[in-house]
Enzyme design. Structure first.
Site, PDB file in Angstrom:
ATOM      1  N   GLU A   1       0.877  -1.308  -0.017  1.00 45.96           N
ATOM      2  CA  GLU A   1       0.076  -0.297   0.120  1.00 45.96           C
ATOM      3  C   GLU A   1       0.840   1.419  -0.045  1.00 45.96           C
ATOM      4  O   GLU A   1       2.066   1.002   0.130  1.00 45.96           O
ATOM      5  CB  GLU A   1      -0.949  -0.435   1.172  1.00 45.96           C
ATOM      6  CG  GLU A   1      -2.211  -1.073   1.470  1.00 45.96           C
ATOM      7  CD  GLU A   1      -3.152  -0.997   2.772  1.00 45.96           C
ATOM      8  OE1 GLU A   1      -3.829  -1.907   3.353  1.00 45.96           O
ATOM      9  OE2 GLU A   1      -2.240  -0.206   3.764  1.00 45.96           O
TER      10      GLU A   1
ATOM     11  N   CYS B   1       3.274  -5.002  15.618  1.00 42.99           N
ATOM     12  CA  CYS B   1       2.744  -3.892  16.521  1.00 42.99           C
ATOM     13  C   CYS B   1       0.838  -3.857  16.456  1.00 42.99           C
ATOM     14  O   CYS B   1       1.086  -4.298  15.315  1.00 42.99           O
ATOM     15  CB  CYS B   1       3.304  -2.766  16.064  1.00 42.99           C
ATOM     16  SG  CYS B   1       4.922  -2.266  15.902  1.00 42.99           S
TER      17      CYS B   1
END
Ligand code: SF4
Length: 345
Positions: free
Chosen positions: A92, A116
Site C-alpha cells: 500500500e 505492533c
C-alpha cells in the site's frame, strides 16, 4: 531476465548504459521520460532512436506496480493505493493532501515483522523486504495516477524501514538525485519503531533526512504489550539513540504516540513521557488509536476527547511541543495495512 530500471542509482545507470554504448545524456533523457513525463515504455521515448529503444527494452523493464485498488476520500482527497508487485505480492501507499503540499506515505516491506498490535500490517505478518526500485516506483506511480507533484515523502507505510536499511537508503538516494525526483533530503522522513544502532547509522549516512520514532508508551512494561520489538530494544535505548541522532544531525526528532483508552492516556503516562523527553526539544504527535479488528488480549479503544486534551495539557505545561494529529481519510481504509488486509483475506 530484464533488470528493473528503478533499482539503479544514477551512476549505476550511467555505467549500465555505457556497456550498451549509450552516452550519459541518454540516461538523462530516459529518466526525464519516466520521472517527469511519466512514460513507462521505451517505445514512447521519442527522442531516442528506434535502435536505442529496442536495445533498452531488451535489457530493462520499467516496473511500475499495477493498481489493484484505489480509494479517494470525499472529505480531504486522501488517496490510498493497493499495488501488485511483479511477484504478485501486494503493498500500500497513501497520498495526503495539505493546503501547501502533497505528502506520500510509502511502504518499505511486504508486511512487517514488527507486529505492533494496533496495526493491520503488523497483524498480517511479514513476507519480504522491498527492493529500492519497488520503493521508488510507488512515488512515481502515485504521481502518475493522481497527476500530482509529491513534495514530501514519509517512510511510514507498510514495514519497518530500518530493518530494510540498505534498500531504503538506496531508494532515498535515487529519489534525491536531480535527474530523477530531485527530492530534497529535508523533505524525506523515516519513521521507525526504534532500532537504536540503525538510528545512529542513519544520522551518519543521511544526516539531512528526518526521523520519527513510534514510541506509543512511556515505559517498557506498557510498550512491551503493544510494540513487541520493545522486548529487544528498550525505551531507554531508543531515547538514548534519538538523543545521539539529534546531537549528530541537529534535527529535531518527532515521537509518535498512539493514545489508547485507559492504557496509555492517563495524566501519569503524560508526565512519564515528559520525563523521558525533557530537554530534548522533541516534537510529539498524539494519535488517537484507529481500532483494528482481531487484536487478542488487548482492548484498543479510542481515548475520550478529554483524555486526549488532558494528555496534551501536561505536555504543554512541561514544554514538550506537540500536536494532536488531525485524522485524514476517515471515510476510507486509510490506516496502514487496512486496504491490503481487506483485499488479501
Ligand atoms: S506500525 Fe509500522 S512497524 Fe509496527 S507493525 Fe505496523 S508497519 Fe510494522
Amino acid at each position: 531476465m530484464k533488470k528493473d530500471i528503478f533499482d539503479f542509482d544514477y551512476n549505476e545507470l550511467v555505467n549500465e548504459f555505457s556497456k550498451l554504448g549509450l552516452e550519459k545524456y541518454r540516461v538523462d533523457q530516459v529518466l526525464d521520460w519516466i520521472f517527469q513525463k511519466k512514460v513507462f515504455n521505451f517505445d514512447g521515448m521519442t527522442n531516442l532512436s528506434k535502435e536505442n529503444r529496442t536495445v533498452l527494452d531488451e535489457r530493462f523493464s520499467i516496473s511500475i506496480p499495477s493498481l489493484l485498488d484505489m480509494q479517494v476520500s470525499n472529505i480531504d482527497k486522501t488517496t490510498k493505493f493497493l499495488w501488485r508487485l511483479e511477484d504478485g505480492n501486494t503493498i500500500e501507499s497513501v497520498l495526503l493532501f495539505h493546503p501547501d503540499r502533497v505528502t506520500a506515505c510509502i511502504s518499505s516491506q511486504v508486511g512487517c515483522p514488527a507486529k505492533c498490535v494496533f496495526c493491520a500490517t503488523g497483524q498480517s505478518g511479514f513476507v519480504r523486504d522491498l527492493k529500492a526500485g519497488e520503493i521508488v516506483s510507488q512515488v512515481v506511480a502515485m504521481e502518475a495516477q493522481r497527476r500530482v507533484n509529491i513534495g514530501n515523502i514519509v517512510y511510514m507505510g507498510m514495514g519497518e524501514p530500518l530493518l530494510n536499511y540498505e534498500e531504503v537508503l538506496k531508494s532515498i538516494r535515487i529519489l534525491h538525485n536531480e535527474k530523477t525526483k530531485n527530492m530534497s533530503m529535508r523533505r524525506i522522513s523515516v519513521s521507525t519503531v526504534g532500532i537504536p544502532e540503525k538510528i545512529i547509522q542513519l544520522a551518519d549516512d543521511l544526516p539531512e533526512v528526518k526521523l520519527a520514532i513510534s514510541l506509543h508508551a512511556p515505559n517498557n512494561y506498557k510498550r512491551d504489550m503493544i510494540v513487541p520489538m520493545n522486548r529487544k530494544y528498550s525505551v531507554e535505548e531508543i531515547v538514548y539513540a534519538a538523543k545521539e541522532y539529534q546531537k549528530r544531525t541537529k534535527n529535531r526528532v518527532t515521537f509518535e504516540y498512539i493514545l489508547i483508552r485507559e492504557f496509555n492516556d492517563s495524566r501519569d503516562d503524560a508526565e512519564k513521557l515528559a520525563d523521558l523527553l525533557k530537554g530534548m526539544g522533541a516534537y510529539v504527535n498524539l494519535i488517537p488509536v484507529n481500532p483494528v479488528d482481531n487484536v487478542e488480549n488487548l482492548k484498543l479503544e479510542r481515548p475520550h476527547y478529554w483524555a486526549v486534551d488532558r494528555f496534551k495539557e501536561v505536555l504543554d505545561k512541561r514544554n514538550i511541543e506537540n500536536e494532536i494529529r488531525k485524522e485524514k481519510g476517515t471515510d476510507i481504509d486509510a490506516a496502514c495495512g487496512q486496504l491490503r488486509r481487506r483485499n488479501v483475506k
